[in-house]
Write a protein that holds these residues in place. Structure first.
Motif, short mmCIF file in Angstrom:
data_model
loop_
_atom_site.label_atom_id
_atom_site.label_comp_id
_atom_site.label_asym_id
_atom_site.label_seq_id
_atom_site.Cartn_x
_atom_site.Cartn_y
_atom_site.Cartn_z
N LYS A 1 41.71 25.66 51.44
CA LYS A 1 41.43 26.96 52.05
C LYS A 1 41.97 28.13 51.23
O LYS A 1 41.81 29.28 51.59
N ALA A 2 42.66 27.82 50.13
CA ALA A 2 43.27 28.89 49.33
C ALA A 2 42.26 29.47 48.37
O ALA A 2 41.70 28.75 47.55
N PRO A 3 41.99 30.78 48.44
CA PRO A 3 40.97 31.41 47.59
C PRO A 3 41.23 31.20 46.10
O PRO A 3 40.29 31.10 45.32
N VAL A 4 42.53 31.12 45.68
CA VAL A 4 42.80 30.89 44.25
C VAL A 4 42.25 29.56 43.79
O VAL A 4 41.90 29.38 42.64
N PHE A 5 42.19 28.58 44.72
CA PHE A 5 41.71 27.26 44.33
C PHE A 5 40.23 27.06 44.65
O PHE A 5 39.57 26.23 44.07
N THR A 6 39.70 27.85 45.61
CA THR A 6 38.29 27.69 45.97
C THR A 6 37.39 28.50 45.05
O THR A 6 36.19 28.32 45.06
N GLY A 7 37.96 29.41 44.27
CA GLY A 7 37.15 30.20 43.36
C GLY A 7 36.77 31.55 43.93
O GLY A 7 36.07 32.34 43.31
N GLU A 8 37.24 31.83 45.15
CA GLU A 8 37.01 33.12 45.79
C GLU A 8 37.59 34.25 44.93
O GLU A 8 37.02 35.32 44.80
N ILE A 9 38.74 33.96 44.31
CA ILE A 9 39.39 34.95 43.46
C ILE A 9 39.10 34.62 42.01
O ILE A 9 39.35 33.51 41.54
N SER A 10 38.52 35.59 41.27
CA SER A 10 38.18 35.33 39.88
C SER A 10 39.08 36.12 38.93
O SER A 10 39.16 35.81 37.75
N GLY A 11 39.74 37.14 39.44
CA GLY A 11 40.57 37.99 38.58
C GLY A 11 41.73 37.22 37.97
O GLY A 11 42.14 36.19 38.49
N ILE A 12 42.23 37.74 36.84
CA ILE A 12 43.34 37.07 36.17
C ILE A 12 44.66 37.55 36.77
O ILE A 12 44.95 38.74 36.75
N GLY A 13 45.42 36.61 37.30
CA GLY A 13 46.67 36.96 37.94
C GLY A 13 47.85 36.78 37.02
O GLY A 13 47.74 36.07 36.02
N PRO A 14 48.95 37.41 37.33
CA PRO A 14 50.14 37.28 36.50
C PRO A 14 50.85 35.96 36.75
O PRO A 14 51.03 35.56 37.88
N ARG A 15 51.25 35.29 35.64
CA ARG A 15 51.94 34.02 35.81
C ARG A 15 53.33 34.21 36.41
O ARG A 15 53.88 33.33 37.03
N TYR A 16 53.88 35.43 36.19
CA TYR A 16 55.25 35.65 36.65
C TYR A 16 55.29 36.01 38.11
O TYR A 16 56.33 36.28 38.68
N CYS A 17 54.14 36.09 38.74
CA CYS A 17 54.10 36.59 40.09
C CYS A 17 53.21 35.67 40.92
O CYS A 17 52.24 36.09 41.50
N PRO A 18 53.51 34.37 40.92
CA PRO A 18 52.59 33.43 41.56
C PRO A 18 52.67 33.51 43.08
O PRO A 18 53.71 33.85 43.63
N SER A 19 51.59 33.18 43.72
CA SER A 19 51.61 33.09 45.17
C SER A 19 52.35 31.81 45.55
O SER A 19 52.58 30.94 44.72
N ILE A 20 52.72 31.69 46.82
CA ILE A 20 53.45 30.50 47.26
C ILE A 20 52.61 29.24 47.05
O ILE A 20 53.14 28.19 46.67
N GLU A 21 51.29 29.36 47.22
CA GLU A 21 50.45 28.17 47.00
C GLU A 21 50.45 27.77 45.53
O GLU A 21 50.48 26.59 45.19
N ASP A 22 50.45 28.78 44.64
CA ASP A 22 50.56 28.52 43.21
C ASP A 22 51.85 27.79 42.88
O ASP A 22 51.88 26.81 42.14
N LYS A 23 52.95 28.30 43.43
CA LYS A 23 54.28 27.75 43.15
C LYS A 23 54.36 26.29 43.57
O LYS A 23 54.84 25.44 42.83
N VAL A 24 53.86 26.03 44.79
CA VAL A 24 53.99 24.69 45.34
C VAL A 24 53.13 23.70 44.55
O VAL A 24 53.55 22.59 44.27
N VAL A 25 51.95 24.14 44.14
CA VAL A 25 51.06 23.25 43.41
C VAL A 25 51.54 23.03 41.98
O VAL A 25 51.60 21.91 41.49
N ARG A 26 51.93 24.13 41.32
CA ARG A 26 52.32 24.00 39.91
C ARG A 26 53.72 23.41 39.73
O ARG A 26 54.03 22.79 38.73
N PHE A 27 54.61 23.68 40.68
CA PHE A 27 55.97 23.18 40.56
C PHE A 27 56.29 22.28 41.74
O PHE A 27 57.20 22.52 42.52
N SER A 28 55.49 21.21 41.86
CA SER A 28 55.58 20.40 43.06
C SER A 28 56.89 19.63 43.16
O SER A 28 57.28 19.20 44.24
N ASP A 29 57.61 19.45 42.03
CA ASP A 29 58.86 18.69 42.12
C ASP A 29 60.03 19.55 42.60
O ASP A 29 61.11 19.05 42.89
#
Lengths: 627, 431
Positions: A265-293
């Motif tokens: 349901k997260a737009p960053v993963f469904t493709g709803e959002i196409s703009g380039i986001g900052p890596r230093y400012c990830p959303s909580i869903e980004d953080k959890v997925v990318r840094f799952s450990d």
């Protein structure tokens, strides 16, 4: 006075600033203070200096930038001091090169105070209106607003922030508006495309705002400010402001579970959002997925203001659907019964490629048209304000036909920022970091005034009050230098050394040498010998840093001196690099695109090698065109 | 501006080599090494060069700023074209505050200093182009070989450390599990060890590239010249039964299994009143001081006192076995005249210098520019490690950064963006 001249008075300006965010405010203030009749346009006057994300100013590298803006005669630090909730120095234990002041502010007060400053500045006209068209005229530009009025000016500063064709995204809900539901500007992008600018799409995001009464503060830890810290602005002395705390808490294992369960349901993963986001400012869903450990993520609860219960939840930026947001926030310790007041959202907006700008921030394709702030691909209030003040200064100087002011990388973070933007460009929202500066030990928060006040004075933005404070500080530093070279006899210093657990000396040593010892501080010298007793706290800080780090600072200064000739060698703007035979193809293309102003700038373009620089040097030498 | 130095004659063996210097203060520096120093600018003067005890005749001319090619203080030093001498000279100057000039740097400086009276020269551009082509080739060769890969690896380990440190400096509000000092310390120590190993290969690299310098020493008429001829395989040196025939030093290089032996025959050591022979003898002593290996030739079964005093790699060789039989305490018994055991001597030398190892080694440092970059990196990492717990992280970061940049001068990777990318790939940061 006839009717027409009165209307002309309201429509003819020296400078028009489009946008009244952090870039626009500094641009308009500096232009007006330099005597230019200036119009500042905002889609809505309630958005003036709006803190759309964190209710805070400063932080690593950003705090240094705010001090630099202040030293040049800008407004950000002054306005921060006026609206202060809490002040802290980050990185205290990590060394003076990275000491970074950070303030929590009342975001409503911040807006009101800045708006009031704009309103009461002479030569400055604050006006609501959405700019829709920028048209090139013989003697400048005309700017049309949505209601049909047209204004004219010799120079224009575009500082539209994130408002161009912006849309906010919360799950499947998409609203074509600016931050916080403010209207977006939907026409100006086309006008910019018509002028020849390429438009890019960037995105960023912000967390939810929650009601303080719903927080279980007992399961969080309190974060207080520092009471003895000097205020942000070098001209302020208001030490005893009542400070308000922040609170620290953490996400839990359940946070992760809920996000992973709802990933689809997260737009960053469904493709709803196409703009380039900052890596230093990830959303909580980004953080959890990318840094799952990572087991848990740190969350700060920051007050939005004094007269509100709203709390900003730093660390939980999200674009998940509103109902999932509830579930996520409730898994955070202390937020089990959270009452969300405003949803977290992602925002997409139009911006330009900043390499189309000269280091003065003037466009290479439109003389007199300047760009500043988030439209240039940056992120952050401070980065925006830094560009704003420089664009305002240079728009004013453009009208006066004066050389633009371009700060060097060795002079200021502002120099690093603008050089990076105009030389390298950026592929994601650009945030300043101390690691971007090669002369970090020189570009400190404690000496921004020593680096830049004199320049601000020459520009004309530094008034007598500021200059006198600067001169007094300088005077004390000069006296201190003499004192530091005085000799202490072993009988005088040894008892102090013994007490501080430092090795004793057999012969006399200078006060400076004593202060270089790890455990000897200015405070100890003051207590034991009454030295530097009546000095300003900022001067004491300077003495300590400059003495203890003398060797390392000297090394950086040597590097700066070695680079200075390359930095100062100018290149002709109209040079056609494809005509220079010794240059490699890639270098020719890059140089033609960026059109560097100095050999130093040319050397930092990616794809231009040291050999290319030598070829360039030889070519110019033969043509004698370089001066 | 830094003081730069470059070898402006082609690499390799030539009669004369010219070292070029530019930068403020070089005149003062060079006064330490060259005397008598020319009293005037623009005049080439003969004199002596003294490089850490090695003296040789040389010539020097200096130019005052701004009346020079670069517009800075400049000098040219003409020395003998021996690769060893050039290398020693470069090493000494590089450790005394000079840095290697980059391609076209003299020309660039000329430009920066406004020497616009020089006509534009296509030739110069071609030259820089050629230099940069060859530098590119050298760089790509480097990337292919194991040394290049090794250095790249070390640089990326430093990138790791930088990312660790920079993340804690730029994101203090983040929960980065402390500053991870013990893990940084371990990484630094590992890099120190690796750099040390690399620097050790510099001497093997030198052997591989320039060969082993061997001095033949011994009393008069023990057959040193005959031995050199036997080793060379032809009569390089006049031999006679008359004592003191060889009065000067004579050098000849031979190849053995791919390794070069630079043999120097010397005047026999004895008390003499003959002035020319005296000079010869003192050169013999000098040659033995400069040698990597001393071959002490005897023709009596006695170990000479002088041999015992030699403090460097040495071999005792008993000559004239055809007449005198064997001497059990000698390293090699041979007959130069008959050619007996000459091959054996070559093999002994080869093994003594780890010939097998050198010629099959993965990694050898052969360029003095590389050695100087690696030395800088080594010193910086050592500083970072030694001060890790006593200095603040901003300073530690600057040491690590310096090391990273020094290795970057070899690999070409000096853009800070790499580190920033690494930070974001490693850490979870931000709002």
């Amino acid at each position: 006075m006839t009717e027409t001249t009165n209307i002309q008075k309201q429509t003819n300006f020296d400078v028009i600033v489009i946008g009244a965010g952090h870039a626009g405010c500094e641009a308009a203030l500096s232009s007006a203070r330099l005597g230019k009749k200036t119009l500042i346009l905002a889609t809505n006057l309630d958005t003036v200096a709006h803190l759309a994300c964190n209710p805070s100013i400063g932080g690593t590298a950003k705090g240094q930038i705010v001090k630099e803006i202040d030293a040049l005669g800008g407004e950000m630090a002054v306005n921060t001091d006026k609206s202060l909730l809490q002040l802290r120095m980050l990185n205290r234990s990590k060394g003076p090169a990275v000491y970074s002041p950070r303030a929590q502010v009342d975001k409503f007060a911040y807006h009101t105070n800045m708006k009031h400053t704009l309103e009461s500045t002479s030569n400055l006209y604050l006006r609501q209106g959405e700019a829709t068209d920028i048209e090139v005229k013989n003697d400048g530009y005309s700017v049309r607003v949505a209601t049909g009025l047209t204004y004219s000016a010799k120079a224009v500063v575009v500082a539209t922030g994130v408002y161009l064709n912006s849309k906010i995204i919360i799950g499947k809900y998409v609203n074509e508006c600016g931050p916080n539901g403010f209207v977006s500007a939907t026409k100006l992008t086309d006008s910019l495309i018509g002028l020849g600018y390429q438009i890019r799409r960037f995105k960023t995001g912000t967390p939810a705002r929650i009601n303080a009464r719903s927080i279980d503060f007992k399961s969080t830890s309190i974060q207080c400010g520092e009471i003895d810290m000097p205020p942000f602005s070098y001209i302020n002395d208001n030490k005893n402001v009542k400070q308000h705390p922040c609170y620290l808490t953490y996400t839990t294992e359940a946070t992760k579970d809920i996000i992973l369960k709802n990933k689809d349901k997260a737009p960053v993963f469904t493709g709803e959002i196409s703009g380039i986001g900052p890596r230093y400012c990830p959303s909580i869903e980004d953080k959890v997925v990318r840094f799952s450990d990572k087991e848990r993520h740190q969350i700060f609860l920051e007050p939005e203001g004094i007269n509100t219960q709203e709390i900003y939840v730093q660390g939980v930026s999200s674009s998940m659907p509103a109902d999932i947001q509830y579930e996520i926030y409730r898994t955070v310790k202390g937020l089990e019964n959270v009452e969300i007041m405003r949803d977290a959202y992602a925002i997409e907006y139009d911006c330009i490629d900043s390499t189309i700008l000269y280091p003065s921030l003037m466009s290479k394709i439109n003389t007199g048209l300047f760009f500043a702030g988030q439209i240039n691909g940056t992120s952050g209030y401070e980065e925006a304000a830094a560009q704003g003040i420089m664009a305002g200064i240079n728009a004013s100087r453009f009208i006066e036909k004066k050389e633009p002011i371009v700060l060097q990388r060795s002079q200021a973070y502002i120099g690093v920022l603008i050089d990076d933007l105009t030389t390298k460009g950026t592929n994601e929202p650009y945030r300043m970091m101390t690691s971007r500066a090669e002369y970090r030990l020189i570009l400190r928060q404690d000496n921004a005034d020593l680096r830049l006040t004199e320049i601000g004075k020459q520009i004309g933005l530094v008034d007598d009050t500021r200059y006198n404070i600067f001169c007094a500080k300088n005077q004390q530093l000069k006296e201190a230098e003499t004192i530091l070279n005085q000799i202490l006899k072993p009988a005088q210093i040894n008892p102090v050394f013994v007490k501080a657990d430092e090795a004793e000396v057999k012969t006399g040593i200078t006060i400076k040498a004593a202060l270089k010892r790890a455990k000897i501080t200015v405070a100890i010298l003051e207590r034991e010998f009454g030295l530097f007793k009546d000095y300003m706290p900022q001067v004491k800080e300077q003495i300590e840093i400059e003495t203890k780090y003398e060797g390392y600072i000297a090394k950086e200064k040597e590097k700066i001196a070695a680079a200075v000739k390359t930095e100062n060698k100018t290149l002709p703007v109209e040079l056609d690099y494809t005509k220079i035979s010794g240059l490699r193809k890639e270098a020719q293309q890059k140089l033609n695109k960026i059109r560097p102003l100095t050999l130093g700038q040319a050397s930092r373009i990616s794809g231009v090698s040291p050999a290319d620089i030598s070829v360039l040097a030889v070519y110019l030498m033969g043509n004698g065109k370089h001066e | 501006m830094e003081k730069i130095i470059a070898l402006s004659t082609p690499q390799g063996r030539g009669a004369i080599a010219v070292l070029r210097f530019s930068g403020e203060g070089i005149k003062e520096k060079l006064k330490k090494y060259f005397s008598p120093f020319p009293s005037q600018a623009n005049q080439l003067k003969a004199g002596k060069i003294n490089l850490d005890g090695i003296t040789d005749s040389a010539m020097l001319v200096y130019f005052d700023a701004p009346k020079s090619y670069t517009g800075e203080e400049m000098a040219e030093l003409h020395i003998h074209g021996s690769p060893m001498l050039i290398k020693t000279a470069l090493e000494i100057f590089l450790s005394d505050g000079f840095v290697m000039a980059q391609n076209g740097e003299f020309t660039k400086r000329a430009f920066l200093n406004g020497k616009t009276d020089l006509a534009r020269s296509e030739g110069l551009i071609d030259l820089i182009d050629a230099e940069s082509q060859s530098a590119l080739k050298a760089a790509s060769d480097l990337a292919q070989n194991k040394l290049g890969k090794k250095i790249k690896n070390l640089q990326s380990e430093l990138t790791d450390i930088r990312a660790l440190i920079e993340a804690t400096l730029d994101y203090p509000e983040e929960d980065l599990e402390g500053t991870q000092l013990p893990s940084i310390e371990k990484k630094l120590q590992n890099i120190i060890f690796e750099l040390q190993q690399l620097l050790k290969t510099a001497s093997d690299g030198k052997t591989a590239k320039y060969g082993i310098n061997i001095a033949l020493i011994g009393n008069v008429n023990v057959g040193k010249s005959s031995l050199l001829n036997a080793l060379a395989g032809f009569d390089r040196v006049i031999v006679s039964a008359e004592e003191g025939t060889t009065r000067d030093t004579v050098t000849e290089s031979i190849l053995y299994k791919g390794l070069r032996f630079n043999l120097t025959d010397t005047a026999g050591i004895r008390e003499t009143k003959n002035e020319i022979e005296k000079i010869g003898i003192s050169r013999a002593k000098k040659a033995s001081e400069d040698a990597d290996l001393v071959i002490y030739v005897i023709d009596e079964p006695i170990i000479p006192l002088e041999y015992q005093e030699i403090k460097k790699p040495k071999l005792l060789v008993f000559n004239k076995t055809d007449q005198l039989g064997q001497f059990i305490k000698a390293d090699v018994n041979l007959s130069a005249k008959e050619g007996t055991n000459i091959q054996l001597l070559k093999e002994v030398i080869y093994n003594k210098f780890n010939g097998e190892g050198i010629l099959s080694a993965d990694i050898l440092l052969t360029s003095s520019r590389h050695v100087s970059c690696i030395k800088n990196a080594y010193n910086a990492v050592k500083q970072a490690n030694e001060n890790l717990y006593s200095l603040t992280m901003d300073i530690i970061a600057s040491f690590v950064n310096e090391a990273w940049l020094s290795l970057g001068q070899i690999t070409g990777e000096t853009d800070t963006q790499t580190v920033i990318d690494e930070i974001f790939s490693k850490f979870c940061l931000g709002k």
